[in-house]
Design a protein around this motif. Sequence first.
Motif, mmCIF file in Angstrom:
data_model
loop_
_atom_site.group_PDB
_atom_site.id
_atom_site.type_symbol
_atom_site.label_atom_id
_atom_site.label_comp_id
_atom_site.label_asym_id
_atom_site.label_seq_id
_atom_site.Cartn_x
_atom_site.Cartn_y
_atom_site.Cartn_z
ATOM 1 N N MET A 1 7.557 15.588 6.390
ATOM 2 C CA MET A 1 7.529 15.148 4.997
ATOM 3 C C MET A 1 7.676 13.635 4.904
ATOM 4 N N VAL A 2 7.027 13.079 3.909
ATOM 5 C CA VAL A 2 7.267 11.692 3.532
ATOM 6 C C VAL A 2 7.529 11.681 2.030
ATOM 7 N N TYR A 3 8.447 10.828 1.629
ATOM 8 C CA TYR A 3 8.887 10.808 0.242
ATOM 9 C C TYR A 3 8.694 9.420 -0.370
ATOM 10 N N LEU A 4 8.588 9.418 -1.692
ATOM 11 C CA LEU A 4 8.606 8.166 -2.432
ATOM 12 C C LEU A 4 9.571 8.344 -3.596
ATOM 13 N N GLN A 5 10.727 7.708 -3.470
ATOM 14 C CA GLN A 5 11.696 7.722 -4.558
ATOM 15 C C GLN A 5 11.348 6.592 -5.515
ATOM 16 N N MET A 6 11.100 6.945 -6.768
ATOM 17 C CA MET A 6 10.672 5.964 -7.764
ATOM 18 C C MET A 6 11.726 5.886 -8.859
ATOM 19 N N ASN A 7 12.352 4.753 -8.971
ATOM 20 C CA ASN A 7 13.384 4.534 -9.986
ATOM 21 C C ASN A 7 12.926 3.476 -10.986
ATOM 22 N N ASN A 8 13.575 3.471 -12.123
ATOM 23 C CA ASN A 8 13.256 2.501 -13.172
ATOM 24 C C ASN A 8 11.757 2.437 -13.427
ATOM 25 N N LEU A 9 11.179 3.593 -13.657
ATOM 26 C CA LEU A 9 9.727 3.674 -13.826
ATOM 27 C C LEU A 9 9.277 2.943 -15.081
ATOM 28 N N LYS A 10 8.090 2.372 -14.989
ATOM 29 C CA LYS A 10 7.495 1.622 -16.090
ATOM 30 C C LYS A 10 6.168 2.256 -16.493
ATOM 31 N N PRO A 11 5.729 2.041 -17.718
ATOM 32 C CA PRO A 11 4.433 2.614 -18.131
ATOM 33 C C PRO A 11 3.285 2.231 -17.198
ATOM 34 N N GLU A 12 3.341 1.043 -16.624
ATOM 35 C CA GLU A 12 2.260 0.616 -15.721
ATOM 36 C C GLU A 12 2.279 1.361 -14.379
ATOM 37 N N ASP A 13 3.305 2.150 -14.132
ATOM 38 C CA ASP A 13 3.330 2.993 -12.930
ATOM 39 C C ASP A 13 2.528 4.275 -13.128
ATOM 40 N N THR A 14 2.060 4.501 -14.313
ATOM 41 C CA THR A 14 1.259 5.692 -14.612
ATOM 42 C C THR A 14 -0.003 5.721 -13.775
ATOM 43 N N GLY A 15 -0.356 6.922 -13.309
ATOM 44 C CA GLY A 15 -1.583 7.093 -12.545
ATOM 45 C C GLY A 15 -1.420 8.173 -11.497
ATOM 46 N N LEU A 16 -2.450 8.261 -10.674
ATOM 47 C CA LEU A 16 -2.416 9.203 -9.565
ATOM 48 C C LEU A 16 -1.782 8.538 -8.347
ATOM 49 N N TYR A 17 -0.954 9.298 -7.656
ATOM 50 C CA TYR A 17 -0.321 8.816 -6.431
ATOM 51 C C TYR A 17 -0.819 9.656 -5.264
ATOM 52 N N TYR A 18 -1.319 8.957 -4.265
ATOM 53 C CA TYR A 18 -1.902 9.602 -3.095
ATOM 54 C C TYR A 18 -1.080 9.284 -1.859
ATOM 55 N N CYS A 19 -0.988 10.269 -1.006
ATOM 56 C CA CYS A 19 -0.368 10.107 0.307
ATOM 57 C C CYS A 19 -1.494 9.898 1.321
ATOM 58 N N LYS A 20 -1.290 9.002 2.263
ATOM 59 C CA LYS A 20 -2.296 8.736 3.294
ATOM 60 C C LYS A 20 -1.618 8.645 4.650
ATOM 61 N N TRP A 21 -2.209 9.324 5.617
ATOM 62 C CA TRP A 21 -1.757 9.187 7.008
ATOM 63 C C TRP A 21 -2.827 8.438 7.775
ATOM 64 N N SER A 22 -2.409 7.417 8.517
ATOM 65 C CA SER A 22 -3.342 6.611 9.298
ATOM 66 C C SER A 22 -2.950 6.670 10.767
ATOM 67 N N GLY A 23 -3.896 7.133 11.582
ATOM 68 C CA GLY A 23 -3.696 7.118 13.014
ATOM 69 C C GLY A 23 -4.455 5.975 13.627
ATOM 70 N N TYR A 24 -4.566 5.983 14.934
ATOM 71 C CA TYR A 24 -5.265 4.878 15.612
ATOM 72 C C TYR A 24 -6.765 4.922 15.330
ATOM 73 N N TYR A 25 -7.322 6.144 15.263
ATOM 74 C CA TYR A 25 -8.769 6.292 15.102
ATOM 75 C C TYR A 25 -9.191 6.819 13.733
ATOM 76 N N ASN A 26 -8.309 7.422 13.018
ATOM 77 C CA ASN A 26 -8.729 8.073 11.786
ATOM 78 C C ASN A 26 -7.616 8.046 10.745
ATOM 79 N N TYR A 27 -7.936 8.559 9.581
ATOM 80 C CA TYR A 27 -6.948 8.629 8.505
ATOM 81 C C TYR A 27 -7.300 9.802 7.601
ATOM 82 N N TYR A 28 -6.307 10.242 6.847
ATOM 83 C CA TYR A 28 -6.484 11.369 5.938
ATOM 84 C C TYR A 28 -5.748 11.086 4.631
ATOM 85 N N TRP A 29 -6.333 11.629 3.545
ATOM 86 C CA TRP A 29 -5.740 11.485 2.213
ATOM 87 C C TRP A 29 -5.307 12.840 1.686
#
Length: 115
Positions: free
Chosen positions: A77-105
């Motif tokens: 698991m990877v987490y993102l703790q978001m505090n003191n959120l602002k309206p400009e933080d609105t949107g889609l949040y994506y997780c990405k894993w990056s290896g040496y040769y490839n990456y995944y969303w």
Amino acid sequence: QVQLVESGGGLVQAGGSLRLSCLASRSVVSIGTLGWYHQAPGKQRELVAAITSGSSTTYASSVKGRFTISRDNAKNMVYLQMNNLKPEDTGLYYCKWSGYYNYYWGQGTQVTVSS
């Protein structure tokens, strides 16, 4: 192939908090780099925070001091703790894993911050 599934998004008032979670399909959390990206409506996807296999972290200037990225290798698991959120933080949040040769969303999770 690595599958990433985000969760934890939702609707919150400005000043509130959310914790996003990203579950990886196999034991890749301890290797490569994991990142959270934000895509605001009508805008490009941008890096919010990242954590390397050596646990070095980096944050966008707009979230420093408010967001914290962390990971749990045992739970894939990877987490993102978001505090003191602002309206400009609105949107889609994506997780990405990056290896040496490839990456995944992941498919993204929606965060909406009301003023």
